[in-house]
Design a protein around this motif. Structure first.
Motif, PDB file in Angstrom:
ATOM      1  N   SER A  37      -3.972   3.126  -4.439  1.00 52.42           N
ATOM      2  CA  SER A  37      -2.972   2.253  -5.034  1.00 52.42           C
ATOM      3  C   SER A  37      -3.455   1.729  -6.370  1.00 52.42           C
ATOM      4  O   SER A  37      -2.774   0.966  -7.023  1.00 52.42           O
ATOM      5  N   TYR A  77       6.569   1.935  -8.796  1.00 51.10           N
ATOM      6  CA  TYR A  77       5.307   2.166  -8.080  1.00 51.10           C
ATOM      7  C   TYR A  77       4.557   3.349  -8.663  1.00 51.10           C
ATOM      8  O   TYR A  77       3.352   3.291  -8.891  1.00 51.10           O
ATOM      9  N   THR A 117      -1.994  13.575  -7.203  1.00 45.74           N
ATOM     10  CA  THR A 117      -1.094  12.458  -7.549  1.00 45.74           C
ATOM     11  C   THR A 117       0.317  12.976  -7.813  1.00 45.74           C
ATOM     12  O   THR A 117       1.300  12.358  -7.379  1.00 45.74           O
ATOM     13  N   ILE A 176       3.635  14.478   1.004  1.00 39.41           N
ATOM     14  CA  ILE A 176       3.007  13.168   0.763  1.00 39.41           C
ATOM     15  C   ILE A 176       1.687  13.060   1.523  1.00 39.41           C
ATOM     16  O   ILE A 176       0.648  12.668   0.968  1.00 39.41           O
ATOM     17  N   LEU A 228      -2.259  12.738   0.223  1.00 37.04           N
ATOM     18  CA  LEU A 228      -3.189  11.670   0.617  1.00 37.04           C
ATOM     19  C   LEU A 228      -4.461  12.252   1.220  1.00 37.04           C
ATOM     20  O   LEU A 228      -5.572  11.780   0.975  1.00 37.04           O
ATOM     21  N   PHE A 260       1.846  13.809  -4.536  1.00 37.88           N
ATOM     22  CA  PHE A 260       2.210  12.557  -3.855  1.00 37.88           C
ATOM     23  C   PHE A 260       3.517  12.002  -4.416  1.00 37.88           C
ATOM     24  O   PHE A 260       4.458  11.682  -3.676  1.00 37.88           O
ATOM     25  N   LEU A 269       7.276  11.710  -2.665  1.00 41.27           N
ATOM     26  CA  LEU A 269       8.021  10.449  -2.566  1.00 41.27           C
ATOM     27  C   LEU A 269       9.436  10.621  -3.126  1.00 41.27           C
ATOM     28  O   LEU A 269      10.412  10.156  -2.529  1.00 41.27           O
ATOM     29  N   LEU A 323       0.642   4.154 -10.994  1.00 45.61           N
ATOM     30  CA  LEU A 323      -0.444   5.072 -10.694  1.00 45.61           C
ATOM     31  C   LEU A 323      -1.114   5.568 -11.969  1.00 45.61           C
ATOM     32  O   LEU A 323      -2.246   6.021 -11.952  1.00 45.61           O
ATOM     33  N   SER A 331       0.861  -1.182   0.000  1.00 43.74           N
ATOM     34  CA  SER A 331       0.000   0.000   0.000  1.00 43.74           C
ATOM     35  C   SER A 331       0.897   1.232   0.000  1.00 43.74           C
ATOM     36  O   SER A 331       2.124   1.127   0.154  1.00 43.74           O
ATOM     37  N   HIS A 332       0.280   2.389  -0.163  1.00 41.74           N
ATOM     38  CA  HIS A 332       1.066   3.620  -0.166  1.00 41.74           C
ATOM     39  C   HIS A 332       1.717   3.861   1.187  1.00 41.74           C
ATOM     40  O   HIS A 332       2.817   4.417   1.269  1.00 41.74           O
ATOM     41  N   ARG A 333       1.043   3.427   2.263  1.00 38.69           N
ATOM     42  CA  ARG A 333       1.622   3.620   3.598  1.00 38.69           C
ATOM     43  C   ARG A 333       2.838   2.705   3.796  1.00 38.69           C
ATOM     44  O   ARG A 333       3.799   3.089   4.459  1.00 38.69           O
TER      45      ARG A 333
END
Lengths: 246, 452
Positions: free
Chosen positions: B331, B397, B343, B313, B317, B346, B350, B401, B269-271
């Motif tokens: 995700s 990753y 997005t 980030i 979210l 985000f 990252l 998306l 997951s993103h977390r």
């Protein structure tokens, strides 16, 4: 009139009754000082790690704090050693109330099937409910192995900690090993908290032989109480939603 | 009032935390504003302290049988702490957090401030008490599972015995302990800073903790941890020329970073991905610690880059959630078509956390790599390789998306509503900061000079 006189006499007797002093208590338990106290600590520590039921573990932890007081007397002034015991008793009291509130979740997860004809209110729960039928041998084996290892190593010159008597040396290694073992064998806050408190007790036995300032004593007492509060908070949070009242 | 500064900094946050805890949940915004006001009050109180002496000097108090010291460096760090805490508390007015975020945050400010002013042993105790307040913030009163919080609590609490024993041995300055003290210290610092193999609490905690709690923990609290660590290392002659200690710490940091990189390759997951990247960053911070006093500046840059990246980030979210995009879809494919700006924000956050060029996180990463190369080419090479691996995992990753989905979801983020401008504005701000990092670099250099 006679009743009033009797009650008055009884109360007066109670008030003037003398309790044993601290030193008298120490003298009464003098036979336990030294290695007997260390062995008792190891035994109590093994019970904390091996037995699942929080009530039995907590009783063992209480015994640990009381017996540890006898070892603290070897390295601290008696008046300071009693503070350690009192803090320990406060800690176990707080854990007791926590356990009462969340205790249902900490009973053995592998209780034998309920005997519908047996009335637990009359006979109490079956003894096997207090144990972990499937994991008890494993935990017992690990605890015994650790105790044997500690007793074998603690007597060797290379494993003697500086400035501590032999009994304290055994207790430090034993409690810290059992505490770490307990931490690795559980994922629940209450048993993990008891194991952590054992590690901290072991640390205090060693550290207080090196550093005996009242300030650090007080700080470590605060740390113990704060750890207990945190454990209580996490134990409350860890209750599954199904156990919460609707 | 000046004479009782330590007492006030200790008691005021604790008392107000207790009072704020009593405020009903439906008045959470009032609690947030109250918390922010208290933090600002403490900030202005510190600003009013007359510090007209050189950086190497300090004000001393004798309070509760302890010597409390406030140098210009720690004074600056404390002001930063209070301002950042005030900003985070105020943010909860618009970004509601579960549980007792404000109360726990205020309660943790007290021991954090104490740890900056006290000698080593009481400071270590104060840090342990601060982590307990963080446990409350992280668990956030949820009645589901306490596994993540418990793991964090147990591992950081176990650091205390190692640190106290090592601290006593360092103060005693007896050569007989020389061979033991660095080992104890290495284990204690690895526990405190989430170094390998004691990093196992990071990813579960990131998966479960509220967003602003992550910012508080990995931003503010870690700055104090780093200042405490550098203070200890600078004061100790035992450790100055102890290569084994520095090497052990360095490889613990590198191992942490490598574990983080490995976990970026298949995040669930993103977390999980965020947790993996945080491990990478925490590992880099430990490597900075291992490089001695010269590592303080890169460490401060890393933490500030981490704070900004995390904020980007988590803001992305949050914006996605506000746009009513289901959490599971974050995700999923076609996210970019639904909420392009969020997005982008985000993804940019990252990349910044990895420390790629043209991101705010690059300044700290570059400073660390340059310094690491001066000390040990091998460790710098491994670190660079790890960062490259992390970047590749992240790119894989991020590219997922943008994969088009079978079902056409409605476009959400294309109108000029005010909330749709937040993501572009944040992106622009972060990009400007990345292109013009001079203020950040200057401040980090200044703070490192004050603390050294």
């Amino acid at each position: 009139m006679a009743l009033v006189y009797f009650v008055h006499h009884l109360v007066r007797s109670l008030i003037t009754m003398t309790l044993p002093t601290l030193f008298e208590w120490i003298e009464r338990f003098d036979f336990l000082r030294g290695m007997p106290a260390a062995y008792l600590l190891l035994l109590a520590g093994a019970v904390v790690v091996v037995i699942w039921d929080w009530r039995v573990s907590l009783l063992a932890l209480t015994l640990q704090y009381l017996v540890a007081g006898l070892l603290f007397i070897e390295i601290l002034e008696p008046r300071l050693a009693i503070i350690k015991v009192l803090v320990g008793l406060f800690v176990t009291l707080m854990l007791f109330f926590t356990g009462r509130q969340v205790g249902q979740h900490y009973r053995s997860p592998h209780r034998p099937p309920v005997d519908t004809e047996r009335d637990d209110s009359l006979h109490g729960p079956p003894v096997t409910a207090w144990l972990t039928p499937d994991r008890l041998p494993f935990r017992l084996l690990l605890a015994l192995l650790l105790i044997v290892l500690v007793l074998a190593l603690a007597g060797r010159p290379g494993y003697q900690l500086p400035a501590v008597p032999a009994a304290v040396n055994v207790a430090v290694f034993g409690l810290s090993g059992l505490g770490l073992l307990g931490l690795s064998l559980t994922t629940k806050p209450l048993p993990a908290g008891m194991a952590l408190l054992m590690v901290i007790l072991a640390f205090e036995l060693f550290y207080n032989s090196l550093e005996q300032s009242v300030t650090m004593l007080a700080m470590l007492a605060i740390v113990n109480l704060a750890i207990t509060l945190t454990i209580a908070y996490l134990a409350q949070a860890h209750r599954p939603a199904v156990l919460l009242p609707e | 009032m000046f004479e009782s500064l330590p007492g006030l900094l200790l008691l005021v946050p604790l008392l107000t935390a207790f009072l704020i805890r009593l405020i009903p949940r439906h008045l959470s915004r009032v609690a947030a504003v109250a918390g922010a006001l208290v933090a600002l009050l403490l900030y202005f109180f510190l600003v009013s302290v007359p510090l007209d002496f050189p950086p190497e000097a300090a004000i001393e108090w004798r309070l509760w049988r302890q010597n409390w010291e406030l140098s210009v460096g720690t004074w600056t760090v404390m002001r930063l702490l209070y301002v950042a805490a005030a900003a985070l508390f105020l943010l909860t007015v618009f970004w509601a957090q579960e549980g007792e975020f404000v109360a726990a945050g205020l309660a943790s400010l007290s021991p954090l401030a104490a740890s900056l002013m006290l000698p080593f042993a009481p400071a270590a105790v104060a840090l342990t008490l601060a982590t307990m307040a963080m446990v409350v913030m992280v668990q956030a009163g949820k009645h589901v599972s306490a596994a993540a919080s418990l793991r964090y609590f147990l591992l950081t609490s176990l650091a205390l015995p190692f640190l106290l024993l090592a601290g006593w041995m360092l103060i005693s300055e007896q050569l007989v302990f020389a061979d033991v003290v660095w080992r104890l210290l290495a284990v204690g610092l690895a526990l405190l800073l989430a170094g390998f193999p004691f990093h196992i609490w990071v990813r579960p905690l990131v998966s479960e903790a509220p967003s602003l709690a992550l910012l508080f923990l990995f931003g503010l609290v870690h700055v104090v941890f780093l200042v405490f660590t550098f203070d200890l290392l600078q004061d100790s002659s035992f450790l100055d020329n102890n290569d084994r200690f520095h090497t052990l710490l360095r490889w613990s940091g590198i191992a942490t970073a490598v574990v983080g990189v490995i976990l970026t390759w298949r995040p669930q997951s993103h977390r999980h991905l965020l947790g993996a990247l945080l491990l990478l960053d925490l590992g880099c911070a430990i490597v900075a610690v291992s490089l001695g006093s010269e590592g303080l500046r890169p460490a401060l840059l890393l933490v500030s880059g981490r704070f900004i990246s995390l904020f980007l980030i988590l803001a992305a979210l949050r914006l996605a959630q506000r746009q009513s995009v289901p959490d599971a879809a974050l995700s999923a494919s076609s996210l970019f078509h639904q909420i392009p700006w969020s997005t982008l924000l985000f993804a940019y956050g990252l990349f910044s956390l990895v420390g790629l060029p043209l991101t705010p996180g690059f300044a700290g990463r570059w400073a660390l790599l340059a310094l690491a190369a001066d000390h040990s080419l091998l460790s710098a090479a491994v670190l660079l390789f790890a960062l490259t691996g992390g970047t590749v995992g992240l790119l894989i990753y991020v590219c997922k998306l943008d994969r088009p989905s079978r079902v056409t979801e409605p476009i959400v983020e294309r109108t000029l509503a005010p909330r749709n401008l937040i993501a572009p504005l944040l992106l622009a701000f972060a990009f400007v900061l990345a292109l013009l990092p001079q203020p950040l670099l200057t401040f980090a250099t200044y703070l490192a000079t004050l603390l050294a």
